[in-house]
Design an enzyme around this catalytic site. Structure first.
Site, mmCIF file in Angstrom:
data_model
loop_
_atom_site.group_PDB
_atom_site.id
_atom_site.type_symbol
_atom_site.label_atom_id
_atom_site.label_comp_id
_atom_site.label_asym_id
_atom_site.label_seq_id
_atom_site.Cartn_x
_atom_site.Cartn_y
_atom_site.Cartn_z
ATOM 1 N N GLU B 290 0.826 -1.212 0.000
ATOM 2 C CA GLU B 290 0.000 0.000 0.000
ATOM 3 C C GLU B 290 0.862 1.266 0.000
ATOM 4 O O GLU B 290 0.561 2.238 0.687
ATOM 5 C CB GLU B 290 -0.972 -0.004 1.180
ATOM 6 C CG GLU B 290 -1.923 -1.210 1.126
ATOM 7 C CD GLU B 290 -2.894 -1.282 2.297
ATOM 8 O OE1 GLU B 290 -2.616 -0.701 3.349
ATOM 9 O OE2 GLU B 290 -3.951 -1.931 2.126
ATOM 10 N N ASP B 369 -8.429 -9.145 4.009
ATOM 11 C CA ASP B 369 -8.168 -8.050 4.950
ATOM 12 C C ASP B 369 -9.224 -7.942 6.036
ATOM 13 O O ASP B 369 -10.037 -7.016 5.994
ATOM 14 C CB ASP B 369 -8.062 -6.722 4.187
ATOM 15 C CG ASP B 369 -7.481 -5.614 5.060
ATOM 16 O OD1 ASP B 369 -6.935 -5.918 6.130
ATOM 17 O OD2 ASP B 369 -7.588 -4.438 4.659
ATOM 18 N N GLU B 397 -12.427 -2.416 12.277
ATOM 19 C CA GLU B 397 -12.459 -1.705 10.997
ATOM 20 C C GLU B 397 -13.614 -2.166 10.113
ATOM 21 O O GLU B 397 -14.372 -1.351 9.602
ATOM 22 C CB GLU B 397 -11.122 -1.893 10.263
ATOM 23 C CG GLU B 397 -11.102 -1.228 8.898
ATOM 24 C CD GLU B 397 -9.757 -1.368 8.195
ATOM 25 O OE1 GLU B 397 -8.835 -1.958 8.784
ATOM 26 O OE2 GLU B 397 -9.633 -0.857 7.066
#
Lengths: 685, 685
Positions: B290, B369, B397
């Site tokens: 990323e 993820d 998240e």
């Protein structure tokens, strides 16, 4: 190949459509300026600057001819040819008369502003202004008010930055909560605007926050400083204010428009504004819209709200631009009965006749929000007893954000030429101009920032230029405006270059709006952009959100049913014939079909294509057109200044990339949903 | 109704699972602590504090019994019962022996850390620790390394804020580029972590920026200050470092792992770290992920990269946690052959055996993820010659962001209990624990911030608590852990209340992960969240983006074909039997069907429902369960501290609202796409 004349240097700032070359014809001749006043002084100084460069001379009020050019107020005693062409009747505010006889070019005006606009007309003509004879022509602006709104934040907004929807760097007015201090840049901006006819600017964002709010009171000096440098170019400064100012700035317990204390507060504050800036233009207000405060909080309507400010401005000749962009931005996407397109009309049409004379209701040209294709807002035909301004968006929020070439005047020209009451009725341009010449005029959101090219994309300068020109003369052919802009901006030295350059720019720009339309949201359905920043495709990006911008695509069809028969009834907001045309699936124009109707993918358009095949075809075609534009630009490298050419080339690469992304997302989305293959068998990912 | 004992006040900070009440049983008795060392001192001080409150007494090293509780190192001469229960063999690092005989409760340990964990075991038992007889039980952590990663930014990130993916306010470590300075809070945090068994923390975000990078060098003192207050609770501090540190901080021209200057730089810097913090844990690195820098830039692989740091740490006993979260985040969505799920295996499996001993490869539990449902990452079964840590995400998240109740241990327990080689093979917990007890252990992203309740949602404390407990004892029943947490946190005074409170919390929390799964992305397909912030539904939000998280829904079906036969071949990364089970449409578990297969909406699940009907049913059911949780909570108002109750109630309102939004968007999306009506005729908007 002669390059020198073509060089446009961005260091420090690109001259846009006023490079020194544009003044060569005037600057190499003998000019007389007759008349007093600040703007006549500006005219003199512009000519004097040009003469210093090109060897001509200029006199003011002194008769020691002969002259090639006379710029004179009709109030002056007029010598020679100027006296001969003096008209019998008034030329009118900001207007001018242009003639050429016996080797003398004459510009006459009733007021100094007219002289200034006449001067820039001569600049546009260049050598043609000094050749042969010219019958007297009168020129007056179609719109008294030709205004740019700057969505410039004084403080940097955490999400929107220094300029909301700005794609050309920072603000030329503000930086980090304070004035930027580069008044020379502001003055240069004013000069560019005068040259295309703009005569008003609002200097801060309609979303008024923090320091921006205080421009009205303790930061007023910052506004006065801008007014001082814009005044010599005939530009009045306006201010966006918060409807909650009495509370936020004044410490009052309410901002209720019918409260006596609130009225007094506005009266007092406004008086102080005019003490500081005697030619202050007025206020711009976004109320009860997207979270901004407004009269609804006090159970009042928007006439109450607008009249409150108008009353305070009236003694000083100021106006309030009250935006009609009021809608529910917390809509439940599950509720298909609410229609954002209806909102402005539903809120404002019932208030027609209730606004004070110095209220200008500022109406976005379409019923939603500056999409690449929308019908004209029905509000424009619904309020005969209200002064209306039509709002356009020069900044390319939804039209490529100054990374894509998108020459907007063809769209604006369609809007201005639209006749809401049918072919024999008045046009939108007439509504904005006003029956008595005192309509609300044209307003647009500026695309300018502190970028060296002013507008990010160098070719986006043309949109700014054209906005001013259309506000002055809305019936002008966009291609002719583009020619003006090309001739001024690129000041070619050799005929061969001129033609090649002109052809290149027309090839790239004339059709660029339709190209952009082809590769983005189809058939008037709108949006399908990435939420928030609004760049690039996201078909369902707003589909399940509170913003009220939906397409309702399912496996069978797509579009918004806004008919009276089965939909939201929005078509009923138009007068005939459009109320019938839009209602009718057969008569509705193809390009607006999905704005008004939900149709099956197999529905056959007037063009003969089905809706889904039209989507595929236009998206393939749009990308091909973008690629062709890039090819034309690459081919023309020798015609342009290398740094300008390089920047546009880079942007065209991004435009092609993004257009391909649009094509592939839109096509994939509708292929996945409809299951209908492309009849031409092209690859849909 | 007795309320006093239930009151948990958030002013200034909620005590979480260590309210004073939790120490009543110990504090009201006579305790002997035998042993030296910092942590034995902590044990003594904890008991002394409790005695000061509840009237008991504590002695250290002085034999003046009788005692109710003896906490002693096995290296000490052991008196009385303690001597009688002394084991023949080593208890082991951090472990303890617990026994009760003749009215004396004994905790023995080989090291002071074991004493500390034993003390907290007695705390958990409360009065039960002092009743009857207790056969000697030995306790040792299944994982040597039980670590929390803090994605806390030192500087505030313009988008991610002070804590990336933090939903509990600011960081307890950092504020605006500097240490927060509230070391008492950090100490309290360390105490809470010791009580659930965590023994390591990394104190800054794995995306290392600006000041965060400098913690390694000129800001090392800030890290040392944290280490000093965490050390008494047996917690070692680790640091996330930038792979580009030699360039960014050291001014070297390269960060090439094979460059001699780079190796020396790391060696020197690391030596200084250990000079300052002798028990420093090591480095955490997110490389080539990323946008973070990594060895790929120098044509090196991740073994080269990890070994570089490991070499520098090795002389001091430090480890490098090297994250396996490496994938192409600039994927072309049009390219169906790339599969993000494959990435970690493809990158790392070939490197097995090439990592130094003190490299711990930190592998996210799923291949994508931290989705609400994923298969276990095949990397975990692919690298027998590498020390692996399994990474979980306590911060929610993708599981409701601490606005939704989502008790995660049932998911973690499934992950830890998964047997990649089939029912007779080793479990994930064993891999992480390591054959010789020295595996990479368990790591999780913390959910803690400066919120008065620590975790935003008060009930999210249970996830943090349970993470530590599962890292210690992965085979524990999540419901039993919840009971521990409830008993400690809410310290009830009356049996009636205890039971009601317990029933309420179990009713709301036990099944909350599955409830969350029901109303969000179906059948393991993942994502469908709003891009960027990841809260709330957006079915196509990532569908046409570069992030590699797609569902490929079209009018006929949905899901990702990851089979070897016709898809991306991801199933081949598993050993048998899972390589076959996942490959097979028939054998693939329902809950992972869309992760592995693209199926028609009419595909019939093992449950007997079609895929699309399953989507409708689970989404209606999930919302009903959320509503029922809210009802249970409202009903139980009297059992909880009013401010805690009010906060949870408010959050449950948001959970229900958001669950309804998920239900309606997901159902509308699939109804629009499939055209299949709900067989039960419920409203789909």
């Amino acid at each position: 190949m002669p390059r020198r004349g073509l060089v446009t240097t961005p260091d420090p700032v690109h001259p846009a459509w006023l490079p020194p070359e544009a003044f060569r014809a005037i600057g190499s001749r003998r000019t007389l300026v007759l008349g007093d006043g600040l703007l006549a002084g500006t005219v003199h100084d512009e000519v004097a600057d040009a003469c210093a460069r090109y060897g001509g001379r200029v006199r003011r009020g002194a008769e020691d001819g002969p002259y090639d050019l006379v710029l004179a107020l009709t109030t002056e005693p007029l010598p020679g040819v100027a006296g001969e062409v003096r008209p019998d009747s008034a030329i009118g505010a900001e207007g001018y008369l242009l003639a050429r006889r016996d080797g003398v070019t004459v510009v006459l005006a009733d007021d100094p502003a007219g002289l200034l606009y006449g001067l820039f007309h001569v600049v546009r003509l260049g050598e043609r202004a000094f050749a042969g004879e010219l019958q007297a022509e009168r020129h007056r602006p179609a719109m008294r008010r030709r205004m740019l709104d700057h969505w410039d934040n004084v403080d940097v907004h955490p999400v929107m930055g220094q300029v909301e929807r700005g794609y050309a760097g920072g603000s030329i007015f503000w930086r980090d909560g304070a004035p930027r201090g580069d008044l020379a840049r502001v003055r240069a901006y004013g000069r560019l605007l005068a040259a295309c006819g703009v005569n008003a600017i609002s200097v801060n964002n309609v979303n008024v926050r923090a320091t921006g709010a205080r421009l009205l009171t303790d930061r007023l000096g910052d506004v006065a400083a801008l007014a001082d440098v814009l005044r010599p170019y005939g530009i009045r400064v306006h201010l966006s204010v918060s409807f909650a100012s009495p509370v936020v700035l004044g410490g009052l317990p309410t901002a209720d428009p019918l409260d006596e204390g609130v009225r007094k507060w506005w009266a007092g504050v406004t008086e102080r504004v005019y003490d500081t800036i005697p030619d202050f233009g007025g206020y711009v207000v976004k109320a009860d819209s997207e979270g901004e405060p407004g009269p609804f909080a006090y159970g009042r309507d928007h006439a109450d709200g607008a009249n409150l400010l108008a009353e305070a401005l009236e003694p000083f000749g100021g106006v309030v631009h009250w935006r009609a962009f009021v809608y529910n931005h917390r809509q439940d996407w599950r509720d298909r009965s609410t229609d954002r397109a209806r909102a402005a009309y539903d809120h404002f049409a019932p208030l027609d006749g209730r606004f004070r004379d110095n209220v200008i209701l500022q109406v976005k040209h379409g019923p939603v929000d500056f999409q690449v294709r929308e019908p004209v807002s029905p509000v424009i035909a619904a309020m005969p007893a209200t002064r209306l301004a039509v709002e356009l968006q020069v900044t390319q929020e939804y039209t490529g954000q100054q990374r894509h070439v998108c020459y907007l005047p063809p769209m604006w020209r369609e809007v201005l030429g639209f006749r809401p009451w049918g072919p024999d009725g008045t046009a939108v341009a007439d509504v904005a101009g006003g029956a008595s010449g005192d309509g609300g005029g044209l307003v647009a959101v500026s695309n300018v920032g502190d970028d060296p090219y002013w507008t990010g994309h160098p070719l986006a300068q043309a949109n700014l230029y054209a906005f001013g020109r259309l506000a002055w003369a809305p019936w002008t052919d966009p291609a002719a405006i583009l020619d003006e802009w090309i001739d001024l901006t690129f000041t070619p030295t050799a005929t061969g270059d001129t033609e090649a350059l002109r052809h290149t720019l027309h090839a790239i720009m004339d059709g660029s709006w339709r190209t952009y339309e082809r590769y983005t949201a189809p058939l008037g359905v709108g949006f399908m952009v990435r939420p928030g920043h609004h760049y690039g495709p996201d078909v369902d990006g707003y589909e399940y959100t509170p913003w009220g911008t939906y397409h309702f695509a399912d496996r069978d069809g797509v579009g918004v049913d806004r008919t009276r028969a089965t939909g939201t009834g929005f078509t009923g907001q138009y007068p005939p014939p459009w109320s019938e045309v839009y209602e009718s699936l057969d008569r509705c124009p193809d390009e607006l079909l999905l704005f008004f109707h939900h149709v099956p993918y197999g529905h056959v358009l007037h063009s003969g294509a089905t809706v889904v095949q039209h989507i595929y075809d236009t998206h393939f075609a749009g990308v091909e057109e973008a690629i062709e534009a890039r090819r034309r630009w690459e081919e023309a490298a020798a015609l342009f200044d290398p740094s300008l050419h390089a920047r546009v080339e880079e942007l065209l690469d991004e435009q092609v990339r993004c257009a391909e992304e649009w094509r592939d997302q839109i096509n994939a989305y509708f292929f996945r949903k409809s299951g209908v293959p492309d009849v031409r068998g092209r690859r849909i990912p």
